[in-house]
Write an enzyme that holds these catalytic residues in place. Sequence first.
Site, PDB file in Angstrom:
ATOM      1  N   HIS A   8      -5.189   6.453  -1.111  1.00 43.99           N
ATOM      2  CA  HIS A   8      -4.365   6.936  -2.215  1.00 43.99           C
ATOM      3  C   HIS A   8      -4.181   5.863  -3.291  1.00 43.99           C
ATOM      4  O   HIS A   8      -4.274   4.659  -3.026  1.00 43.99           O
ATOM      5  CB  HIS A   8      -2.991   7.368  -1.697  1.00 43.99           C
ATOM      6  CG  HIS A   8      -2.226   6.231  -1.055  1.00 43.99           C
ATOM      7  ND1 HIS A   8      -1.522   5.288  -1.778  1.00 43.99           N
ATOM      8  CD2 HIS A   8      -2.074   5.895   0.240  1.00 43.99           C
ATOM      9  CE1 HIS A   8      -0.966   4.418  -0.961  1.00 43.99           C
ATOM     10  NE2 HIS A   8      -1.294   4.764   0.280  1.00 43.99           N
ATOM     11  N   ARG A  59       1.960  10.543  -1.540  1.00 42.64           N
ATOM     12  CA  ARG A  59       1.052   9.688  -2.299  1.00 42.64           C
ATOM     13  C   ARG A  59      -0.404  10.087  -2.093  1.00 42.64           C
ATOM     14  O   ARG A  59      -1.218   9.990  -3.013  1.00 42.64           O
ATOM     15  CB  ARG A  59       1.286   8.218  -1.955  1.00 42.64           C
ATOM     16  CG  ARG A  59       1.190   7.858  -0.470  1.00 42.64           C
ATOM     17  CD  ARG A  59       1.863   6.509  -0.227  1.00 42.64           C
ATOM     18  NE  ARG A  59       1.715   5.979   1.121  1.00 42.64           N
ATOM     19  CZ  ARG A  59       2.533   6.262   2.128  1.00 42.64           C
ATOM     20  NH1 ARG A  59       3.524   7.117   1.949  1.00 42.64           N
ATOM     21  NH2 ARG A  59       2.361   5.696   3.319  1.00 42.64           N
ATOM     22  N   GLU A  86      -0.353   7.539   7.273  1.00 36.91           N
ATOM     23  CA  GLU A  86      -0.421   6.091   7.423  1.00 36.91           C
ATOM     24  C   GLU A  86       0.073   5.671   8.798  1.00 36.91           C
ATOM     25  O   GLU A  86       0.802   6.415   9.476  1.00 36.91           O
ATOM     26  CB  GLU A  86       0.414   5.432   6.317  1.00 36.91           C
ATOM     27  CG  GLU A  86       0.492   3.909   6.345  1.00 36.91           C
ATOM     28  CD  GLU A  86      -0.858   3.227   6.266  1.00 36.91           C
ATOM     29  OE1 GLU A  86      -1.681   3.380   7.213  1.00 36.91           O
ATOM     30  OE2 GLU A  86      -1.107   2.522   5.271  1.00 36.91           O
ATOM     31  N   ARG A  87      -0.337   4.509   9.219  1.00 45.80           N
ATOM     32  CA  ARG A  87       0.170   3.900  10.442  1.00 45.80           C
ATOM     33  C   ARG A  87       1.696   3.794  10.361  1.00 45.80           C
ATOM     34  O   ARG A  87       2.260   3.455   9.321  1.00 45.80           O
ATOM     35  CB  ARG A  87      -0.449   2.504  10.567  1.00 45.80           C
ATOM     36  CG  ARG A  87       0.134   1.604  11.613  1.00 45.80           C
ATOM     37  CD  ARG A  87      -0.477   0.214  11.438  1.00 45.80           C
ATOM     38  NE  ARG A  87       0.159  -0.768  12.296  1.00 45.80           N
ATOM     39  CZ  ARG A  87      -0.001  -2.083  12.173  1.00 45.80           C
ATOM     40  NH1 ARG A  87      -0.777  -2.549  11.199  1.00 45.80           N
ATOM     41  NH2 ARG A  87       0.594  -2.913  12.995  1.00 45.80           N
ATOM     42  N   HIS A  88       2.375   4.113  11.467  1.00 47.17           N
ATOM     43  CA  HIS A  88       3.825   4.011  11.526  1.00 47.17           C
ATOM     44  C   HIS A  88       4.194   2.538  11.731  1.00 47.17           C
ATOM     45  O   HIS A  88       3.796   1.922  12.715  1.00 47.17           O
ATOM     46  CB  HIS A  88       4.371   4.873  12.669  1.00 47.17           C
ATOM     47  CG  HIS A  88       5.838   5.115  12.597  1.00 47.17           C
ATOM     48  ND1 HIS A  88       6.755   4.099  12.693  1.00 47.17           N
ATOM     49  CD2 HIS A  88       6.561   6.249  12.418  1.00 47.17           C
ATOM     50  CE1 HIS A  88       7.971   4.598  12.592  1.00 47.17           C
ATOM     51  NE2 HIS A  88       7.886   5.908  12.419  1.00 47.17           N
ATOM     52  N   LYS A  97       8.056  -7.014   2.016  1.00 43.94           N
ATOM     53  CA  LYS A  97       7.053  -7.787   2.760  1.00 43.94           C
ATOM     54  C   LYS A  97       7.262  -9.289   2.622  1.00 43.94           C
ATOM     55  O   LYS A  97       7.126 -10.042   3.597  1.00 43.94           O
ATOM     56  CB  LYS A  97       5.653  -7.399   2.299  1.00 43.94           C
ATOM     57  CG  LYS A  97       5.254  -5.981   2.672  1.00 43.94           C
ATOM     58  CD  LYS A  97       3.859  -5.635   2.158  1.00 43.94           C
ATOM     59  CE  LYS A  97       3.489  -4.201   2.513  1.00 43.94           C
ATOM     60  NZ  LYS A  97       2.152  -3.827   1.975  1.00 43.94           N
ATOM     61  N   ARG A 113       0.422  -6.826  10.448  1.00 42.53           N
ATOM     62  CA  ARG A 113      -0.230  -5.994   9.440  1.00 42.53           C
ATOM     63  C   ARG A 113      -1.708  -5.770   9.721  1.00 42.53           C
ATOM     64  O   ARG A 113      -2.226  -4.680   9.505  1.00 42.53           O
ATOM     65  CB  ARG A 113      -0.091  -6.632   8.052  1.00 42.53           C
ATOM     66  CG  ARG A 113       1.302  -6.651   7.489  1.00 42.53           C
ATOM     67  CD  ARG A 113       1.289  -7.157   6.065  1.00 42.53           C
ATOM     68  NE  ARG A 113       0.533  -6.268   5.193  1.00 42.53           N
ATOM     69  CZ  ARG A 113       0.133  -6.590   3.964  1.00 42.53           C
ATOM     70  NH1 ARG A 113       0.384  -7.783   3.471  1.00 42.53           N
ATOM     71  NH2 ARG A 113      -0.537  -5.718   3.244  1.00 42.53           N
ATOM     72  N   HIS A 177      -4.876   6.910   3.879  1.00 43.04           N
ATOM     73  CA  HIS A 177      -4.118   5.669   3.740  1.00 43.04           C
ATOM     74  C   HIS A 177      -4.919   4.485   4.253  1.00 43.04           C
ATOM     75  O   HIS A 177      -5.904   4.643   4.973  1.00 43.04           O
ATOM     76  CB  HIS A 177      -2.801   5.791   4.498  1.00 43.04           C
ATOM     77  CG  HIS A 177      -2.015   6.997   4.087  1.00 43.04           C
ATOM     78  ND1 HIS A 177      -1.043   6.965   3.131  1.00 43.04           N
ATOM     79  CD2 HIS A 177      -2.115   8.300   4.482  1.00 43.04           C
ATOM     80  CE1 HIS A 177      -0.552   8.172   2.944  1.00 43.04           C
ATOM     81  NE2 HIS A 177      -1.184   9.008   3.757  1.00 43.04           N
ATOM     82  N   ASN A 179      -4.538   2.227   6.575  1.00 44.06           N
ATOM     83  CA  ASN A 179      -4.769   2.049   8.008  1.00 44.06           C
ATOM     84  C   ASN A 179      -5.380   3.266   8.689  1.00 44.06           C
ATOM     85  O   ASN A 179      -6.198   3.112   9.605  1.00 44.06           O
ATOM     86  CB  ASN A 179      -3.456   1.652   8.690  1.00 44.06           C
ATOM     87  CG  ASN A 179      -3.084   0.226   8.382  1.00 44.06           C
ATOM     88  OD1 ASN A 179      -3.790  -0.712   8.743  1.00 44.06           O
ATOM     89  ND2 ASN A 179      -1.979   0.040   7.682  1.00 44.06           N
TER      90      ASN A 179
END
Length: 223
Positions: A8, A59, A86-88, A97, A113, A177, A179
Amino acid sequence: MKLVFIRHGQSEYNLANIFTGWLDPKLSLKGHQEAIQAGRDLKAAGITFDQVYTSRLSRAVQTTYHVLEEMDYLYLPVEKSWRLNERHYGALQGLDKAKTAEKYGADQVHIWRRSFDVRPPQAEESQAFDDCYQDLDTSLLLPGESLKDTLERTLPYWQDRIAPDLKAGKNVLVVAHGNSLRSLTKQIEGLDDQAIVDLELATGQPIVYDFDDQLQLINKSIL
């Protein structure tokens, strides 16, 4: 047959440098522009599609429809699945971050990450899901996923939905996403656990795979 992956466009949380995961921010202004440009690049390349898959997060959905509109393909069927979400990111979701790196150290945050099988800190409570996830077996979703965990939920979708379309001779677009697409890239390209650590997918950039009729990878290009 062609398979195109698009991460995205930049989201509001990408812009703010926030761990996002299953949180649902919209695209930033730059993200809208990236998605529109992706559609224009695909159209200029003469690539056509028969089927489209995306996640259930805004997104990715916004990006999908920008791309299809630019390609004059708004009529194409679009299937949305939580398996492409996406990865949780567990307890990291919603955190800045940079501040998280200050607290835990840059090396530890990099492991959370980018590693293949290390999970982030687990969320204390299970995330609540609204009606759009009524078909989700929450027992399959951990309160903090590694990339390996993410692959375990994206791989069945590849096997049951995407791969059969390709074998049937269809060109397929998957908008998801960083990941969830990295996990499928590992499968498609046969990358080992270390190689996937170094793989980065840019927002809004089409990745084009060509397969033969046995679903063997022939070529990969980036527009």
